[in-house]
Scaffold this motif. Sequence first.
Motif, PDB file in Angstrom:
ATOM      1  N   MET A   1       0.665  -1.169   0.156  1.00  0.00           N
ATOM      2  CA  MET A   1       0.014  -0.097  -0.232  1.00  0.00           C
ATOM      3  C   MET A   1       0.910   1.206   0.064  1.00  0.00           C
ATOM      4  SD  MET A   1      -3.041   0.839   2.779  1.00  0.00           S
ATOM      5  CE  MET A   1      -4.560   1.716   1.981  1.00  0.00           C
ATOM      6  N   PRO A   2       0.625   2.134  -0.981  1.00  0.00           N
ATOM      7  CA  PRO A   2       1.452   3.371  -1.062  1.00  0.00           C
ATOM      8  C   PRO A   2       1.314   4.385   0.054  1.00  0.00           C
ATOM      9  CG  PRO A   2      -0.461   3.485  -2.564  1.00  0.00           C
ATOM     10  CD  PRO A   2      -0.452   2.245  -1.815  1.00  0.00           C
ATOM     11  N   ASP A   3       2.069   4.946   0.528  1.00  0.00           N
ATOM     12  CA  ASP A   3       2.152   6.042   1.566  1.00  0.00           C
ATOM     13  C   ASP A   3       1.606   7.359   1.150  1.00  0.00           C
ATOM     14  OD1 ASP A   3       3.659   4.917   3.712  1.00  0.00           O
ATOM     15  OD2 ASP A   3       5.311   4.728   2.209  1.00  0.00           O
ATOM     16  N   ILE A   4       1.677   7.671   0.006  1.00  0.00           N
ATOM     17  CA  ILE A   4       0.877   8.763  -0.573  1.00  0.00           C
ATOM     18  C   ILE A   4       0.241   8.316  -1.852  1.00  0.00           C
ATOM     19  CG2 ILE A   4       1.276  11.103  -1.681  1.00  0.00           C
ATOM     20  CD1 ILE A   4       3.990  11.227  -0.272  1.00  0.00           C
ATOM     21  N   ARG A  47      14.353   5.528  -6.160  1.00  0.00           N
ATOM     22  CA  ARG A  47      15.898   5.498  -5.782  1.00  0.00           C
ATOM     23  C   ARG A  47      15.567   4.739  -4.348  1.00  0.00           C
ATOM     24  NH1 ARG A  47      17.096  11.179  -2.778  1.00  0.00           N
ATOM     25  NH2 ARG A  47      18.171   9.503  -1.452  1.00  0.00           N
ATOM     26  N   PRO A  48      16.639   4.735  -3.612  1.00  0.00           N
ATOM     27  CA  PRO A  48      16.636   4.337  -2.183  1.00  0.00           C
ATOM     28  C   PRO A  48      15.923   4.869  -1.552  1.00  0.00           C
ATOM     29  CG  PRO A  48      19.129   4.089  -3.220  1.00  0.00           C
ATOM     30  CD  PRO A  48      18.242   4.871  -4.301  1.00  0.00           C
ATOM     31  N   GLY A  49      14.601   4.208  -0.713  1.00  0.00           N
ATOM     32  CA  GLY A  49      13.762   4.942   0.008  1.00  0.00           C
ATOM     33  C   GLY A  49      12.563   5.554  -0.826  1.00  0.00           C
ATOM     34  N   VAL A  50      12.488   5.750  -2.007  1.00  0.00           N
ATOM     35  CA  VAL A  50      11.414   6.116  -2.484  1.00  0.00           C
ATOM     36  C   VAL A  50      11.288   5.497  -3.803  1.00  0.00           C
ATOM     37  CG1 VAL A  50      10.697   8.250  -3.559  1.00  0.00           C
ATOM     38  CG2 VAL A  50      12.025   8.455  -1.623  1.00  0.00           C
ATOM     39  N   ASN A  51       9.985   5.099  -4.092  1.00  0.00           N
ATOM     40  CA  ASN A  51       9.638   4.500  -5.390  1.00  0.00           C
ATOM     41  C   ASN A  51       8.078   4.689  -5.602  1.00  0.00           C
ATOM     42  OD1 ASN A  51       8.013   2.062  -4.769  1.00  0.00           O
ATOM     43  ND2 ASN A  51       9.752   1.505  -3.564  1.00  0.00           N
ATOM     44  N   GLY A  68      10.515   4.689   2.231  1.00  0.00           N
ATOM     45  CA  GLY A  68      11.183   3.959   2.974  1.00  0.00           C
ATOM     46  C   GLY A  68      11.135   4.418   4.309  1.00  0.00           C
ATOM     47  N   PHE A  69      11.479   3.795   5.421  1.00  0.00           N
ATOM     48  CA  PHE A  69      11.369   4.263   6.785  1.00  0.00           C
ATOM     49  C   PHE A  69      12.146   5.963   7.086  1.00  0.00           C
ATOM     50  CE2 PHE A  69      13.445   4.723  11.180  1.00  0.00           C
ATOM     51  CZ  PHE A  69      12.336   4.394  11.855  1.00  0.00           C
ATOM     52  N   LEU A  70      13.146   6.248   6.489  1.00  0.00           N
ATOM     53  CA  LEU A  70      13.713   7.386   6.646  1.00  0.00           C
ATOM     54  C   LEU A  70      12.870   8.510   6.116  1.00  0.00           C
ATOM     55  CD1 LEU A  70      17.471   6.693   6.301  1.00  0.00           C
ATOM     56  CD2 LEU A  70      16.283   7.087   8.297  1.00  0.00           C
ATOM     57  N   PHE A  71      12.163   8.288   5.038  1.00  0.00           N
ATOM     58  CA  PHE A  71      11.535   9.432   4.175  1.00  0.00           C
ATOM     59  C   PHE A  71       9.838   9.510   4.832  1.00  0.00           C
ATOM     60  CE2 PHE A  71      14.749   8.491   1.390  1.00  0.00           C
ATOM     61  CZ  PHE A  71      15.247   9.826   0.910  1.00  0.00           C
ATOM     62  N   ARG A  72       9.502   8.650   5.645  1.00  0.00           N
ATOM     63  CA  ARG A  72       8.016   8.510   5.897  1.00  0.00           C
ATOM     64  C   ARG A  72       7.640   9.962   6.607  1.00  0.00           C
ATOM     65  NH1 ARG A  72       7.987   2.587   6.765  1.00  0.00           N
ATOM     66  NH2 ARG A  72       7.205   2.033   5.026  1.00  0.00           N
TER      67      ARG A  72
END
Length: 91
Positions: A1-4, A47-51, A68-72
């Motif tokens: 499930m997407p975050d956005i 990219r690492p952490g975002v797709n 990813g965790f760091l971007f949430r």
Amino acid sequence: MPDIRIAHAHDLPQEEARRAAREVAEQIARDYQVEVEWNGDVMQFQRPGVNGLLVLAPNEALVEVSLGFLFRSFAPVIEQKLAAKMRKVFG
């Protein structure tokens, strides 16, 4: 499930909608340093952490982003910025 998940209705002819989608894609690539790949009317970015992806349908543009965790923690800011750009280019 997407975050956005942002769905934006539009009434643009398909070629104008493609130009608008490319404008959104350019901002995503610039702001988040992602690799962008188009396949027809679907743009995938990562990219690492975002797709995610941008899907261009005849009367709707849809952006879905998984973080990813760091971007949430930045999800509200990212969503606000993407929604504003989509409102601007899709009307």
